[in-house]
Write a protein that holds these residues in place. Structure first.
Motif, mmCIF file in Angstrom:
data_model
loop_
_atom_site.group_PDB
_atom_site.id
_atom_site.type_symbol
_atom_site.label_atom_id
_atom_site.label_comp_id
_atom_site.label_asym_id
_atom_site.label_seq_id
_atom_site.Cartn_x
_atom_site.Cartn_y
_atom_site.Cartn_z
ATOM 1 N N SER A 1 3.065 7.887 0.472
ATOM 2 C CA SER A 1 3.689 7.440 1.712
ATOM 3 C C SER A 1 3.107 6.084 2.108
ATOM 4 O O SER A 1 1.987 5.748 1.720
ATOM 5 N N ARG A 2 3.846 5.345 2.888
ATOM 6 C CA ARG A 2 3.354 4.063 3.396
ATOM 7 C C ARG A 2 2.305 4.260 4.487
ATOM 8 O O ARG A 2 1.574 3.337 4.820
ATOM 9 N N LYS A 3 2.234 5.461 5.038
ATOM 10 C CA LYS A 3 1.265 5.768 6.082
ATOM 11 C C LYS A 3 0.334 6.865 5.582
ATOM 12 O O LYS A 3 0.716 7.676 4.743
ATOM 13 N N ASP B 297 0.814 -1.212 0.000
ATOM 14 C CA ASP B 297 0.000 0.000 0.000
ATOM 15 C C ASP B 297 0.847 1.261 0.000
ATOM 16 O O ASP B 297 1.842 1.357 0.727
ATOM 17 N N TRP B 298 0.405 2.222 -0.789
ATOM 18 C CA TRP B 298 0.972 3.569 -0.831
ATOM 19 C C TRP B 298 -0.192 4.557 -0.738
ATOM 20 O O TRP B 298 -1.088 4.547 -1.590
ATOM 21 N N HIS C 149 -2.368 0.197 -4.350
ATOM 22 C CA HIS C 149 -1.860 -1.075 -3.849
ATOM 23 C C HIS C 149 -1.227 -1.819 -5.020
ATOM 24 O O HIS C 149 -1.853 -1.985 -6.072
ATOM 25 N N TYR D 131 12.011 3.095 1.774
ATOM 26 C CA TYR D 131 10.809 2.758 1.001
ATOM 27 C C TYR D 131 9.524 3.214 1.713
ATOM 28 O O TYR D 131 8.491 2.568 1.626
ATOM 29 N N GLN D 132 9.606 4.386 2.366
ATOM 30 C CA GLN D 132 8.449 4.926 3.071
ATOM 31 C C GLN D 132 7.781 6.072 2.314
ATOM 32 O O GLN D 132 6.626 6.384 2.572
ATOM 33 N N HIS D 133 8.510 6.716 1.402
ATOM 34 C CA HIS D 133 7.974 7.854 0.642
ATOM 35 C C HIS D 133 8.450 7.772 -0.800
ATOM 36 O O HIS D 133 9.586 7.366 -1.057
#
Length: 173
Positions: A130-132, A29-30, A50, A113-115
């Motif tokens: 972002s992952r969040k 997911d992003w 996704h 690999y978070q942004h």
């Protein structure tokens, strides 16, 4: 004035993608935090991309969002991603409708690999993800600055709200 804008866009160098993308790490997911959206992305809330790798190497993509409100009508799209050979896995083609494929360039990807920033050479669309579902203001500002450095008009960026998340504010840079 639009003629000058078009001319300036055509003079920009091609977008440089990241050197290498580990496709397996990129899957999942992003959350789309901000974008210059396509016509399909009308009034999105909770937009999420996704990605899942298919056995044949293509990327099964599911793009979802609620239209018009956090609890608005759910919209779902299923384009297929095709990783361009010899691109370090940083250039894809996205196919929403056969036989047409759209450019998808991973122009920025944080080491963890978070942004990420996905761009196009035309500078017509861009996605900051972002992952969040929420990112801090400093990270958001950095992503906007990187987007500006790619040659985008950041005044066209739209910030998208997510459930239970405070959206960053678009501040002047």
């Amino acid at each position: 004035m639009s003629i000058f804008g078009l001319s300036a866009c055509q003079n920009l160098p091609p977008i440089k993608t990241v050197g290498q993308v580990d496709v397996d790490r990129f899957m999942g997911d992003w959350y789309v935090i901000a974008a210059i959206p396509t016509i399909m992305e009308r009034d999105p809330y909770n937009p999420v991309e996704h990605y899942e790798k298919n056995p044949d190497g293509t990327i099964a993509t599911t793009f979802t969002y609620n239209q018009g409100a956090l609890d608005g009508k759910l919209k779902v799209y299923h384009p297929t991603g095709f990783v361009v050979p010899d691109s370090g896995n940083a250039e894809w083609k996205m196919q929403f409708l056969w036989p047409f494929k759209s450019e998808y360039l991973i122009a920025y990807l944080s080491d963890d690999y978070q942004h990420t920033i996905v761009a196009r050479n035309k500078r017509d669309y861009v996605w900051l993800m972002s992952r969040k579902p929420v990112i801090d203001q400093a990270t958001f500002n950095q992503l906007v600055e990187k987007t500006k450095a790619l040659g985008y008009d950041i005044n066209k960026l739209e910030i998208f709200p997510h459930l239970n998340a405070k959206a960053p504010s678009k501040q002047p840079l």
